[in-house]
Motif scaffolding. Structure first.
Motif, PDB file in Angstrom:
ATOM      1  N   ASP A 213       1.034  -1.642  -0.010  1.00 32.75           N
ATOM      2  CA  ASP A 213       0.224  -0.237  -0.268  1.00 32.75           C
ATOM      3  C   ASP A 213       1.095   1.511   0.065  1.00 32.75           C
ATOM      4  OD1 ASP A 213      -2.501  -1.674   2.593  1.00 32.75           O
ATOM      5  OD2 ASP A 213      -2.153  -1.988   0.309  1.00 32.75           O
ATOM      6  N   LEU A 214       0.437   2.008  -0.507  1.00 40.43           N
ATOM      7  CA  LEU A 214       0.923   3.534  -0.796  1.00 40.43           C
ATOM      8  C   LEU A 214       0.396   4.658  -0.111  1.00 40.43           C
ATOM      9  CD1 LEU A 214       2.475   3.160  -4.071  1.00 40.43           C
ATOM     10  CD2 LEU A 214       3.750   2.530  -2.442  1.00 40.43           C
ATOM     11  N   HIS A 215       1.715   5.781   0.502  1.00 41.86           N
ATOM     12  CA  HIS A 215       0.786   7.021   0.303  1.00 41.86           C
ATOM     13  C   HIS A 215       0.101   7.307  -0.469  1.00 41.86           C
ATOM     14  CE1 HIS A 215       1.219  10.884   2.190  1.00 41.86           C
ATOM     15  NE2 HIS A 215       1.432  10.245   2.949  1.00 41.86           N
ATOM     16  N   SER A 216      -0.852   8.159  -0.335  1.00 39.65           N
ATOM     17  CA  SER A 216      -1.800   8.705  -1.800  1.00 39.65           C
ATOM     18  C   SER A 216      -1.246  10.271  -1.901  1.00 39.65           C
ATOM     19  CB  SER A 216      -3.350   8.969  -1.723  1.00 39.65           C
ATOM     20  OG  SER A 216      -4.118   9.147  -0.207  1.00 39.65           O
ATOM     21  N   GLY A 217      -0.741  10.662  -1.319  1.00 41.27           N
ATOM     22  CA  GLY A 217      -0.468  12.007  -1.641  1.00 41.27           C
ATOM     23  C   GLY A 217       1.196  12.051  -2.466  1.00 41.27           C
ATOM     24  N   TYR A 219       1.857   9.330  -3.272  1.00 41.19           N
ATOM     25  CA  TYR A 219       2.576   8.340  -4.871  1.00 41.19           C
ATOM     26  C   TYR A 219       1.389   8.578  -5.782  1.00 41.19           C
ATOM     27  CZ  TYR A 219       6.514   5.814  -3.042  1.00 41.19           C
ATOM     28  OH  TYR A 219       7.739   5.394  -2.519  1.00 41.19           O
ATOM     29  N   GLY A 220       0.248   9.481  -5.371  1.00 40.14           N
ATOM     30  CA  GLY A 220      -0.715   9.703  -6.647  1.00 40.14           C
ATOM     31  C   GLY A 220      -0.599  10.049  -7.096  1.00 40.14           C
ATOM     32  N   GLY A 307      -7.376  -2.947  -0.700  1.00 43.35           N
ATOM     33  CA  GLY A 307      -7.553  -1.330   0.955  1.00 43.35           C
ATOM     34  C   GLY A 307      -8.512  -1.275   2.159  1.00 43.35           C
ATOM     35  N   TYR A 308      -7.968  -0.547   2.199  1.00 41.16           N
ATOM     36  CA  TYR A 308      -9.190  -0.100   3.942  1.00 41.16           C
ATOM     37  C   TYR A 308      -9.889  -0.098   3.983  1.00 41.16           C
ATOM     38  CZ  TYR A 308      -9.195   1.856   8.464  1.00 41.16           C
ATOM     39  OH  TYR A 308      -9.454   2.200   9.632  1.00 41.16           O
ATOM     40  N   THR A 313     -10.474   6.934   7.817  1.00 35.09           N
ATOM     41  CA  THR A 313     -10.323   7.448   6.509  1.00 35.09           C
ATOM     42  C   THR A 313      -8.741   6.923   6.470  1.00 35.09           C
ATOM     43  OG1 THR A 313     -11.190   9.587   6.680  1.00 35.09           O
ATOM     44  CG2 THR A 313      -9.128   9.072   4.975  1.00 35.09           C
ATOM     45  N   LYS A 314      -8.352   6.108   5.807  1.00 36.46           N
ATOM     46  CA  LYS A 314      -6.745   5.752   4.966  1.00 36.46           C
ATOM     47  C   LYS A 314      -6.242   6.273   4.191  1.00 36.46           C
ATOM     48  CE  LYS A 314      -3.646   1.997   6.192  1.00 36.46           C
ATOM     49  NZ  LYS A 314      -3.305   1.367   6.778  1.00 36.46           N
ATOM     50  N   THR A 315      -5.519   7.192   3.569  1.00 39.64           N
ATOM     51  CA  THR A 315      -4.762   7.657   2.549  1.00 39.64           C
ATOM     52  C   THR A 315      -4.349   7.033   1.795  1.00 39.64           C
ATOM     53  OG1 THR A 315      -3.777   9.106   3.908  1.00 39.64           O
ATOM     54  CG2 THR A 315      -5.454  10.415   2.612  1.00 39.64           C
ATOM     55  N   ILE A 316      -4.632   5.769   1.220  1.00 32.89           N
ATOM     56  CA  ILE A 316      -3.218   4.441   0.490  1.00 32.89           C
ATOM     57  C   ILE A 316      -3.607   4.575  -0.552  1.00 32.89           C
ATOM     58  CG2 ILE A 316      -2.511   3.682   2.327  1.00 32.89           C
ATOM     59  CD1 ILE A 316      -4.594   1.005   1.870  1.00 32.89           C
ATOM     60  N   ILE A 317      -2.822   4.543  -1.727  1.00 27.60           N
ATOM     61  CA  ILE A 317      -3.351   3.602  -2.990  1.00 27.60           C
ATOM     62  C   ILE A 317      -2.906   2.667  -2.409  1.00 27.60           C
ATOM     63  CG2 ILE A 317      -2.370   3.172  -5.356  1.00 27.60           C
ATOM     64  CD1 ILE A 317      -1.280   6.128  -5.318  1.00 27.60           C
ATOM     65  N   PRO A 318      -3.967   1.218  -2.681  1.00 26.90           N
ATOM     66  CA  PRO A 318      -3.763   0.095  -1.982  1.00 26.90           C
ATOM     67  C   PRO A 318      -3.067  -0.805  -3.275  1.00 26.90           C
ATOM     68  CG  PRO A 318      -6.342   0.695  -2.318  1.00 26.90           C
ATOM     69  CD  PRO A 318      -5.659   1.571  -3.488  1.00 26.90           C
TER      70      PRO A 318
ATOM     71  N   GLU B 300      -7.872   9.725  -6.072  1.00 25.07           N
ATOM     72  CA  GLU B 300      -8.309   8.051  -5.173  1.00 25.07           C
ATOM     73  C   GLU B 300      -9.198   6.834  -4.594  1.00 25.07           C
ATOM     74  OE1 GLU B 300      -5.416   6.379  -6.669  1.00 25.07           O
ATOM     75  OE2 GLU B 300      -3.973   8.031  -7.419  1.00 25.07           O
ATOM     76  N   ASN B 302      -9.362   4.452  -1.922  1.00 27.26           N
ATOM     77  CA  ASN B 302      -8.373   3.924  -1.036  1.00 27.26           C
ATOM     78  C   ASN B 302      -9.380   2.177  -0.226  1.00 27.26           C
ATOM     79  OD1 ASN B 302      -8.698   7.388   0.133  1.00 27.26           O
ATOM     80  ND2 ASN B 302      -6.972   6.960  -0.577  1.00 27.26           N
ATOM     81  N   ARG B 328      -6.448  14.735  -3.514  1.00 25.24           N
ATOM     82  CA  ARG B 328      -5.286  15.774  -3.247  1.00 25.24           C
ATOM     83  C   ARG B 328      -5.245  16.883  -3.562  1.00 25.24           C
ATOM     84  NH1 ARG B 328      -2.647  14.315   1.423  1.00 25.24           N
ATOM     85  NH2 ARG B 328      -2.621  11.448   1.487  1.00 25.24           N
ATOM     86  N   GLY B 398       2.852  15.716  -2.821  1.00 25.54           N
ATOM     87  CA  GLY B 398       1.998  15.668  -3.441  1.00 25.54           C
ATOM     88  C   GLY B 398       0.649  15.513  -2.043  1.00 25.54           C
ATOM     89  N   GLY B 399       1.161  15.649  -0.854  1.00 24.36           N
ATOM     90  CA  GLY B 399       0.928  15.529   0.744  1.00 24.36           C
ATOM     91  C   GLY B 399       0.616  16.462   0.978  1.00 24.36           C
ATOM     92  N   SER B 429       1.983   2.417   5.668  1.00 22.79           N
ATOM     93  CA  SER B 429       1.859   0.609   4.863  1.00 22.79           C
ATOM     94  C   SER B 429       2.721  -0.014   6.186  1.00 22.79           C
ATOM     95  CB  SER B 429       2.985   1.094   4.391  1.00 22.79           C
ATOM     96  OG  SER B 429       2.090   1.755   2.081  1.00 22.79           O
TER      97      SER B 429
END
Lengths: 455, 455
Positions: A213-217, A219-220, A307-308, A313-318, B300, B302, B328, B398-399, B429
């Motif tokens: 899973d990636l931090h969506s900020g 890596y988005g 994903g979550y 909330t969980k701001t990830i790209i799963p 995204e 999530n 974002r 991006g965050g 993660s």
């Protein structure tokens, strides 16, 4: 003077229902390894019951999966037909548990219904045949015809090993016709002869992107979101008119004739909006909801996740997303071919930036149809009228029972689909139940049917 | 002669790291009610540490949610500036737990990295400031400038109550500038000044059909499948070129200038394919992955779920399906408006046969940008060079950090975003970690920065 068989059934009703409840209390969930012991327990219950009532040559026939229970009574004499009675002792998973009003494996009677997972599908209905055989054997000392039973433990997962077993033991299982009670009536108190069933095939596919899973900020904007990619693939499989968009899906389909459309129109329609709470029905362009459920193929997503899923909330790209698909097929569609068309479609529509992996469902089934005018089918309708005091309707059902196709292809015998379930039974859902008056009236139907078959 | 402050930090390194590990061992997961007590425990840790090192007027300022820890040291004398140090003591959820190599709340050192949820985001980085203040106070008996700290417990859930608190206590928190260490470098060993952050908004929506899960054979063909409907809605929100299709989404956006595109091109690019395992990057048509992550808005999914998720097959049409979305944002986008555009889009694209219900995310945030040439920003770059022996790059990230936008709008002060995280930290993660050499070099950076600010 009252029929001794019927009298026995009346006098032993409580006892027999208690046995059924014991059967129902076993969580024989075939799809989940966790319950393997319980599935075996259920097989033993059937075996023991057959022993008690006087069947012979009873055995648990091992497969790579769950065993098939075989038993026979072949003393009906010269010229008597042999029926193969099929049922299954396994059940669907019970989740989501929190939506059940009572424990799915602690059978409870409420307002004339028996609540338990498997009450309708299929332990209640299978048990009715055993109860009837018990009554004949304990009173008349014999059955009106020769009987072989085949009660398996993998119906809910596609009866994966049954075909092979039936093939291997062809002579042991050979019969003049088969009977199956694993279906339902189109409405409460409306006897229904099933003269057709849909086929079945399915698969599960997973779309994966990043290793984690990636931090969506962070890596988005650089990464294809696997959930979005999965949603895209799914959205390409059916259009907004419920027409399946998978190439070749409809190629060989037996069309729905005007005659059949009339038969379908004669069936009392379920009011879906009030019975199941949807705002409106939707069906394939050019077909009514009843025509689509009975006579046209379907493609459904049964589960989808990635994903979550927790609170907040969980701001990830799963990392990945999965969907489970199944199709109900009609005559003309080959399940293996359809499965391959689905796979081709998924592969062709996977966007760049992600990978897809596909897991096929094990053995699938072709659709089945029998002539509604066959003498056995007509007798079933008559017996139904005796038991329920109402004329039967003839329908093709959207569900699939894999064994039907195989019995047809291995033995080429008529298969009588005589079900006693109702639309309110909530098969495959929380709070499954079976109406006790159908249990009673169905037993009367079976007594009449088994008696009348000889004539 | 060695700097006394630096000497103190070297001699007390183990002790301070032990305190940090105590801090890290508290599962202060703000998004989940189950951990409410632990979040409170973490707040008390910060309070006690500030007391020990000699801060004053320390208090836990209650909010409707988790408290904000305030403390000050205002003895730097006439004309000395006041800095507001912001950090957060709450952390992201740790699931999926089975993917962690060590317990997320039992800090573990491996290959020079400290592994724990919150090691990088944000306890490790927040603690570094406290460690530096401790060193100054225990050696020189004073800090080089006036300091106010604001360490909150809801950053991971959008800092919902912080704005109100800062507004109410405006005079207490007033400062000449702010500093925040809650971000990362673009590459290991590459000092990075963040001069811009993205904004944030989100929602969760559920598509529902039948009251209960339905047997897909009996009802397939009459019912709109909620999972399919959800997939359809999601697929309409972004096209295959990663261009968001929600009306008005891009309307007021500050375009990405050529000058900025050059700044972005100067930043060492992460090799996404090797670092995170994707087959290739994807980004908005017309923009590189770096340009999109830094300077263009994103949408995204999530989390997404509905229907059967267990082992094997379950042939149902599920009752409902849910998706969690976050966006974002960049300068020019108003988060409340964007949220409403998303809602309109979802409502307009909901197919017939299902209903949709939408749950907005609480307080969101606008994007933030500061002039890279501001004296404080230039000093931060210089101090970075002292600590890391390498020139800093300037990036927009991006965050989002909601407090940045609010400090900007309430106080209109420069905000120095001086982060010490790295791309391998795995924020949000499993197996989050923070490199100890960045802890050490970052502390040197902060010592130099706090000393030099007066000049």
């Amino acid at each position: 003077m009252k029929d001794a068989v019927i009298k026995y059934l009346e006098e032993h009703r409580d006892q027999q229902l208690e046995s059924l409840c014991t059967f129902l209390s076993i969580p024989s969930i075939s799809t989940d390894q966790k319950y393997q012991q319980n599935v075996s327990e259920a097989a033993h219950f059937v075996k023991q019951y057959l022993e008690q009532i006087g069947f012979e040559q009873i055995e648990l026939q091992d497969t790579v999966g769950h065993p098939v229970v075989y038993g026979e009574w072949l003393g009906a004499g010269e010229g008597a037909p042999t029926v193969l009675v099929y049922g299954h002792y396994d059940v669907q998973p019970a989740d989501p548990l929190e939506l059940w009003d009572s424990d799915p494996f602690k059978p409870t009677v409420k307002a004339g219904r028996l609540y338990a997972r498997g009450a309708s599908d299929d332990k209640g209905q299978t048990f009715m045949h055993l109860a009837v055989f018990e009554a004949f054997l304990k009173t008349e000392g014999k059955l009106p015809l020769n009987v072989k039973v085949c009660i398996e433990g993998e119906e809910e997962i596609g009866s994966e090993h049954l075909y092979e077993l039936l093939e291997q033991k062809k002579e042991q299982y050979r019969a003049d016709f088969a009977i199956i009670s694993d279906s339902g009536m189109v409405a409460n108190d409306q006897p229904t002869i099933l003269y057709g069933l849909k086929g079945f095939t399915g698969l599960e596919f997973t779309v994966s992107g990043p290793d984690n899973d990636l931090h969506s900020g962070l890596y988005g904007g650089a990464v294809k979101n696997p959930l979005m990619a999965l949603a895209h693939i799914l959205s390409t499989m059916k259009d907004e008119n419920e027409v399946v968009q998978v190439k070749h899906f409809y190629d060989q389909i037996e069309p729905l004739s005007d005659e059949e459309r009339q038969l379908i129109a004669d069936v009392p329609a379920e009011n879906y909006v009030s019975s199941i709470g949807i705002p409106e029905t939707v069906s394939e362009l050019g077909y009514t909801a009843a025509e689509h459920t009975m006579g046209r193929p379907t493609l459904e997503v049964n589960g989808m996740f990635g994903g979550y899923q927790g609170e907040g909330t969980k701001t990830i790209i799963p990392s990945y997303a999965t969907a489970k698909l199944t199709c109900r097929l009609v005559p003309g569609q080959n399940p293996v071919d359809i499965q391959n068309y689905l796979i081709d479609h998924i592969n062709q529509h996977t966007p760049k930036g992600v990978r897809v992996s596909i897991k096929k469902e094990p053995l699938s089934a072709k659709a089945y149809k029998v002539d509604p005018n066959h003498p056995l089918i007509k007798q079933a309708a008559k017996s139904y009228q005796i038991g329920f005091n109402k004329e039967a309707v003839f329908v093709r059902m959207g569900g699939s029972i894999p064994v039907v196709e195989w019995l047809d292809s291995i033995f080429n015998i008529p298969i009588v689909l005589l079900g006693f379930g109702t639309p309110d039974d909530r098969l495959h859902s929380p709070n499954e139940s079976f109406p006790l008056n159908n249990y009673d009236r169905g037993i009367l139907t079976l007594v009449d049917f088994y008696r009348s078959v000889l004539s």
